[in-house]
Design a protein around this motif. Structure first.
Motif, PDB file in Angstrom:
ATOM      1  N   VAL A 300       0.834  -1.201   0.000  1.00 29.19           N
ATOM      2  CA  VAL A 300       0.000   0.000   0.000  1.00 29.19           C
ATOM      3  C   VAL A 300       0.869   1.253   0.000  1.00 29.19           C
ATOM      4  CG1 VAL A 300      -1.711   1.327   1.319  1.00 29.19           C
ATOM      5  CG2 VAL A 300      -1.949  -1.153   1.105  1.00 29.19           C
ATOM      6  N   MET A 301       1.961   1.235   0.751  1.00 28.15           N
ATOM      7  CA  MET A 301       2.875   2.383   0.756  1.00 28.15           C
ATOM      8  C   MET A 301       3.376   2.687  -0.659  1.00 28.15           C
ATOM      9  SD  MET A 301       5.268   1.541   4.051  1.00 28.15           S
ATOM     10  CE  MET A 301       4.556   1.043   5.626  1.00 28.15           C
ATOM     11  N   PHE A 302       3.784   1.645  -1.375  1.00 23.19           N
ATOM     12  CA  PHE A 302       4.260   1.843  -2.743  1.00 23.19           C
ATOM     13  C   PHE A 302       3.154   2.388  -3.634  1.00 23.19           C
ATOM     14  CE2 PHE A 302       4.583   0.559  -7.130  1.00 23.19           C
ATOM     15  CZ  PHE A 302       5.873   0.926  -7.475  1.00 23.19           C
ATOM     16  N   LEU A 303       1.968   1.807  -3.552  1.00 20.89           N
ATOM     17  CA  LEU A 303       0.875   2.217  -4.436  1.00 20.89           C
ATOM     18  C   LEU A 303       0.446   3.657  -4.186  1.00 20.89           C
ATOM     19  CD1 LEU A 303      -1.251  -1.069  -4.418  1.00 20.89           C
ATOM     20  CD2 LEU A 303      -0.030  -0.091  -6.378  1.00 20.89           C
ATOM     21  N   GLN A 304       0.542   4.119  -2.956  1.00 24.61           N
ATOM     22  CA  GLN A 304       0.217   5.512  -2.663  1.00 24.61           C
ATOM     23  C   GLN A 304       1.173   6.466  -3.383  1.00 24.61           C
ATOM     24  OE1 GLN A 304       0.350   5.361   1.632  1.00 24.61           O
ATOM     25  NE2 GLN A 304      -1.869   5.142   1.818  1.00 24.61           N
ATOM     26  N   ILE A 305       2.463   6.153  -3.347  1.00 24.82           N
ATOM     27  CA  ILE A 305       3.434   6.993  -4.063  1.00 24.82           C
ATOM     28  C   ILE A 305       3.246   6.864  -5.572  1.00 24.82           C
ATOM     29  CG2 ILE A 305       5.901   7.205  -4.619  1.00 24.82           C
ATOM     30  CD1 ILE A 305       5.193   8.564  -2.043  1.00 24.82           C
ATOM     31  N   TRP A 306       2.946   5.660  -6.038  1.00 21.63           N
ATOM     32  CA  TRP A 306       2.728   5.460  -7.473  1.00 21.63           C
ATOM     33  C   TRP A 306       1.546   6.302  -7.956  1.00 21.63           C
ATOM     34  CZ3 TRP A 306       5.584   3.280 -11.176  1.00 21.63           C
ATOM     35  CH2 TRP A 306       4.982   3.046 -12.418  1.00 21.63           C
ATOM     36  N   GLU A 307       0.473   6.314  -7.183  1.00 27.28           N
ATOM     37  CA  GLU A 307      -0.694   7.111  -7.574  1.00 27.28           C
ATOM     38  C   GLU A 307      -0.365   8.601  -7.534  1.00 27.28           C
ATOM     39  OE1 GLU A 307      -5.152   7.833  -5.840  1.00 27.28           O
ATOM     40  OE2 GLU A 307      -4.514   5.744  -6.116  1.00 27.28           O
ATOM     41  N   LEU A 308       0.452   9.020  -6.584  1.00 28.27           N
ATOM     42  CA  LEU A 308       0.876  10.419  -6.514  1.00 28.27           C
ATOM     43  C   LEU A 308       1.631  10.814  -7.782  1.00 28.27           C
ATOM     44  CD1 LEU A 308       1.366  13.071  -4.850  1.00 28.27           C
ATOM     45  CD2 LEU A 308       3.469  11.997  -4.039  1.00 28.27           C
ATOM     46  N   LEU A 309       2.479   9.936  -8.279  1.00 29.59           N
ATOM     47  CA  LEU A 309       3.305  10.249  -9.448  1.00 29.59           C
ATOM     48  C   LEU A 309       2.519  10.165 -10.753  1.00 29.59           C
ATOM     49  CD1 LEU A 309       6.605   8.382  -8.450  1.00 29.59           C
ATOM     50  CD2 LEU A 309       6.078  10.813  -8.206  1.00 29.59           C
ATOM     51  N   THR A 310       1.569   9.234 -10.829  1.00 23.74           N
ATOM     52  CA  THR A 310       0.805   9.066 -12.068  1.00 23.74           C
ATOM     53  C   THR A 310      -0.466   9.900 -12.095  1.00 23.74           C
ATOM     54  OG1 THR A 310      -0.416   7.176 -11.171  1.00 23.74           O
ATOM     55  CG2 THR A 310       1.661   6.710 -12.319  1.00 23.74           C
ATOM     56  N   ARG A 311      -0.954  10.285 -10.890  1.00 27.82           N
ATOM     57  CA  ARG A 311      -2.223  11.007 -10.730  1.00 27.82           C
ATOM     58  C   ARG A 311      -3.394  10.213 -11.318  1.00 27.82           C
ATOM     59  NH1 ARG A 311      -0.909  16.352  -8.969  1.00 27.82           N
ATOM     60  NH2 ARG A 311       1.124  16.069  -7.981  1.00 27.82           N
ATOM     61  N   LYS A 312      -3.270   8.886 -11.272  1.00 21.16           N
ATOM     62  CA  LYS A 312      -4.350   8.003 -11.704  1.00 21.16           C
ATOM     63  C   LYS A 312      -4.767   7.128 -10.528  1.00 21.16           C
ATOM     64  CE  LYS A 312      -2.751   7.713 -16.505  1.00 21.16           C
ATOM     65  NZ  LYS A 312      -2.255   6.806 -17.584  1.00 21.16           N
ATOM     66  N   LYS A 313      -6.054   7.102 -10.239  1.00 29.35           N
ATOM     67  CA  LYS A 313      -6.543   6.329  -9.107  1.00 29.35           C
ATOM     68  C   LYS A 313      -6.338   4.832  -9.340  1.00 29.35           C
ATOM     69  CE  LYS A 313      -9.991   9.549  -7.279  1.00 29.35           C
ATOM     70  NZ  LYS A 313     -11.412   9.736  -6.914  1.00 29.35           N
ATOM     71  N   GLU A 314      -5.828   4.180  -8.297  1.00 26.34           N
ATOM     72  CA  GLU A 314      -5.604   2.738  -8.344  1.00 26.34           C
ATOM     73  C   GLU A 314      -6.672   2.025  -7.499  1.00 26.34           C
ATOM     74  OE1 GLU A 314      -3.365   0.916  -9.890  1.00 26.34           O
ATOM     75  OE2 GLU A 314      -1.835   2.331 -10.558  1.00 26.34           O
ATOM     76  N   ASN A 315      -7.111   0.888  -7.971  1.00 24.93           N
ATOM     77  CA  ASN A 315      -7.990   0.029  -7.182  1.00 24.93           C
ATOM     78  C   ASN A 315      -7.108  -0.896  -6.355  1.00 24.93           C
ATOM     79  OD1 ASN A 315      -9.925  -1.620  -6.091  1.00 24.93           O
ATOM     80  ND2 ASN A 315     -10.497  -2.605  -8.032  1.00 24.93           N
ATOM     81  N   PHE A 316      -6.841  -0.502  -5.113  1.00 24.86           N
ATOM     82  CA  PHE A 316      -5.880  -1.235  -4.303  1.00 24.86           C
ATOM     83  C   PHE A 316      -6.305  -2.671  -4.034  1.00 24.86           C
ATOM     84  CE2 PHE A 316      -3.256   2.286  -2.050  1.00 24.86           C
ATOM     85  CZ  PHE A 316      -3.150   2.974  -3.250  1.00 24.86           C
ATOM     86  N   THR A 317      -7.603  -2.914  -3.997  1.00 25.35           N
ATOM     87  CA  THR A 317      -8.080  -4.263  -3.657  1.00 25.35           C
ATOM     88  C   THR A 317      -7.648  -5.307  -4.686  1.00 25.35           C
ATOM     89  OG1 THR A 317     -10.197  -3.807  -4.756  1.00 25.35           O
ATOM     90  CG2 THR A 317     -10.058  -3.378  -2.373  1.00 25.35           C
ATOM     91  N   GLN A 318      -7.429  -4.886  -5.932  1.00 24.55           N
ATOM     92  CA  GLN A 318      -7.036  -5.859  -6.949  1.00 24.55           C
ATOM     93  C   GLN A 318      -5.613  -6.370  -6.759  1.00 24.55           C
ATOM     94  OE1 GLN A 318      -6.612  -4.377 -11.005  1.00 24.55           O
ATOM     95  NE2 GLN A 318      -6.100  -2.327 -10.247  1.00 24.55           N
ATOM     96  N   TYR A 319      -4.839  -5.675  -5.906  1.00 22.76           N
ATOM     97  CA  TYR A 319      -3.472  -6.100  -5.641  1.00 22.76           C
ATOM     98  C   TYR A 319      -3.340  -6.920  -4.363  1.00 22.76           C
ATOM     99  CZ  TYR A 319      -2.560  -2.536  -9.145  1.00 22.76           C
ATOM    100  OH  TYR A 319      -2.577  -1.798 -10.301  1.00 22.76           O
ATOM    101  N   GLN A 320      -4.447  -7.049  -3.632  1.00 23.97           N
ATOM    102  CA  GLN A 320      -4.381  -7.824  -2.397  1.00 23.97           C
ATOM    103  C   GLN A 320      -3.993  -9.265  -2.696  1.00 23.97           C
ATOM    104  OE1 GLN A 320      -8.242  -7.073  -0.589  1.00 23.97           O
ATOM    105  NE2 GLN A 320      -7.294  -5.686   0.885  1.00 23.97           N
TER     106      GLN A 320
END
Length: 510
Positions: A300-320
């Motif tokens: 989740v920490m990585f995905l938060q930074i990734w979304e910050l850099l891409t400015r595209k919302k991620e569906n975090f549940t699909q990575y669980q």
């Protein structure tokens, strides 16, 4: 060989161009000042700005060490001091950057929470650490996990060997986020695996800090990785203008495989970290590997930074990850991250609470030792209260000015009873705390002002698990290769002491 030389020349030319452009800006400002037809009024205006800036600083809720350094800078340069502060101020994250990150964290924080509430159990089994656990989970949003095995690596090479094994087993995704990436034995062997996994359909993403990798990667390297099928983003790109945002760097080191395995620690993806390149003697570092539920927290920490850099919302549940099997692991794990824009100094609070809860011993490994009054007082109080406090620092520094400043803290710590050791064989890059055989933290947070207050950082708290004793043993095994600092070593003449005092004042700005 020819391609390597061409790439090196391009790299150097870019660095030279940026350096010259920065110098040109300073020269232009100087020319405007010297040639101004209203020089006296211009000087008065700058003086007013400096006084107003000093008053502004004294009323801000910042660390006193920062305020003291900046006010002293203004006194030292009364004409340009205020203007220089605002240039530095605008090199931190802007309002838009802060707003977007806060929105991402607020929207996704729930994704990190474990499936079961562990605090009631922890209150019974971890009474000495419960305050820290509650702080990280309730205030900062970083939950406690069980069902996780932690493995500690006292050197970079064994970490790399295990990481390559794990990367080869990836089925869904690989996320890498590092301050420094440099082409060589370490990164090239990882990149080869990443390309294989891309061909197999694995989602591979890489984030690296632009300033951290400024001298190690060509300016178009992100595009080269994208051409290989590897998604890549550069954190906070460096631009040669005085108003660019340069202070808030991504100093984290994170590797995540399928949400089931995660790595962090001091080890970047460059050859000195595994001993393939000799820099500053023997390079001593450390890392920790998590396998189990707690790895999801770092995902989740990585995905938060990734979304910050891409400015595209991620569906975090699909990575669980698919349900992790019950591991019956002894101990508890609590990963955490520290952001410079949320007003919460998580890394500092973790260190402070470990110090304050220590009863028998506290062993610390850090490449730099430049701290504010809170940490300094806590360390001295612990030693004066009978705690065996020991700190391991480099014997061969990577930055001589910073190491000179680090040594300015030795005298009062040694006088308080803190035992300080310098690693005579080389450079120490490891960042670890271990206390009372009960708690340890391994991560990226140095004991300096930049790491504690300006950079994006991360770490892992380990409670009552076997890895805690591994961190302790690593520290103790290094002592025979160290020189203990004595009170006599801390003595200095008036000339040296004068420069030490100057460096101490400006330590928060280094």
């Amino acid at each position: 060989m020819k391609k390597t030389l061409i790439g090196f020349r391009r790299l150097i030319s870019r660095r030279m161009f940026i350096a010259l452009l920065i110098l040109a800006q300073f020269a232009m400002l100087g020319a405007l000042f010297i040639r101004s037809s209203h020089l006296l009024w211009f000087v008065r205006l700058l003086n007013v700005i400096s006084v107003a800036t000093a008053l502004h600083l004294m009323t801000r809720p910042d660390k006193s060490a920062f305020k003291l350094s900046l006010v002293f800078l203004i006194l030292l340069f009364p004409i340009f001091g205020g203007a220089l502060y605002w240039i530095m101020h605008f090199q931190t994250a802007g309002i838009g950057f802060r707003r977007v990150l806060r929105e991402i964290e607020a929207r996704t924080q729930g994704a990190i929470m474990p499936k079961k509430e562990l605090l009631p159990i922890a209150e019974e089994e971890l009474p000495e650490q419960i305050k820290q656990i509650r702080y990280l989970q309730s205030t900062s949003g970083f939950p406690l996990f069980d069902n996780t095995e932690a493995s500690y690596f006292p050197h970079g090479m064994p970490m790399l060997e295990k990481l390559r094994e794990d990367l080869k087993e990836a089925e869904r995704y690989i996320f890498l986020e590092y301050f420094i990436i440099e082409r060589g034995v370490m990164w090239d062997s990882i990149l080869e695996i990443l390309q294989q996994k891309v061909a197999e359909g694995v989602d591979v993403r890489v984030v690296y800090d632009d300033l951290g990798s400024f001298l190690t990667l060509p300016p178009d390297y992100a595009k080269r990785l994208c051409a290989m099928g590897i998604q890549c983003k550069v954190f906070n790109k460096f631009h040669p203008f005085l108003t660019c945002l340069q202070n808030n760097r991504d100093h984290r080191k994170i590797a995540v495989i399928d949400g089931k395995i995660a790595y962090t620690g001091g080890v970047n993806l460059a050859d000195e970290y595994i001993g393939e390149k000799l820099r500053f003697g023997t390079w001593k570092d450390s890392a920790v590997r998590l396998e189990g539920d707690a790895a999801w927290s770092m995902t989740v920490m990585f995905l938060q930074i990734w979304e910050l850099l891409t400015r595209k919302k991620e569906n975090f549940t699909q990575y669980q990850p698919i349900e992790n099997p019950l591991r019956r692991c002894k101990g508890w794990i609590q990963p955490y991250t520290d952001s410079p824009i949320d007003g919460e100094n998580v890394g500092e609070q973790v260190y402070l609470q470990i110090i304050e809860n220590t009863h028998r011993y506290l062993y610390i490994t850090t490449p730099y030792l430049m701290v504010d009054d809170n940490l300094l007082s806590a360390l001295k109080l612990a030693a004066k209260s009978g705690v065996d406090v020991r700190i391991l620092t480099p014997g061969i520094p990577d930055k001589k000015t910073v190491h000179f400043t680090t040594r300015t803290y030795y005298r009062e710590l040694v006088e308080a009873g803190v035992r300080i050791y310098e690693f005579t064989e080389g450079f120490v890059h490891s960042k670890t705390f271990v206390s009372d055989d009960a708690v340890a933290t391994v991560g990226t947070v140095n004991l300096d002002f930049r790491s504690l207050y300006l950079h994006f950082e991360c770490g892992v708290c380990l409670y009552r698990c076997p890895a805690v004793l591994d961190v302790k043993q690593d520290f103790l095994s290094a002592l025979p290769r160290c020189r203990e600092i004595t009170a006599k070593d801390c003595k200095s003449g008036p000339f040296r002491k004068f420069f030490q005092n100057i460096m101490r004042v400006f330590a928060p700005l280094m």
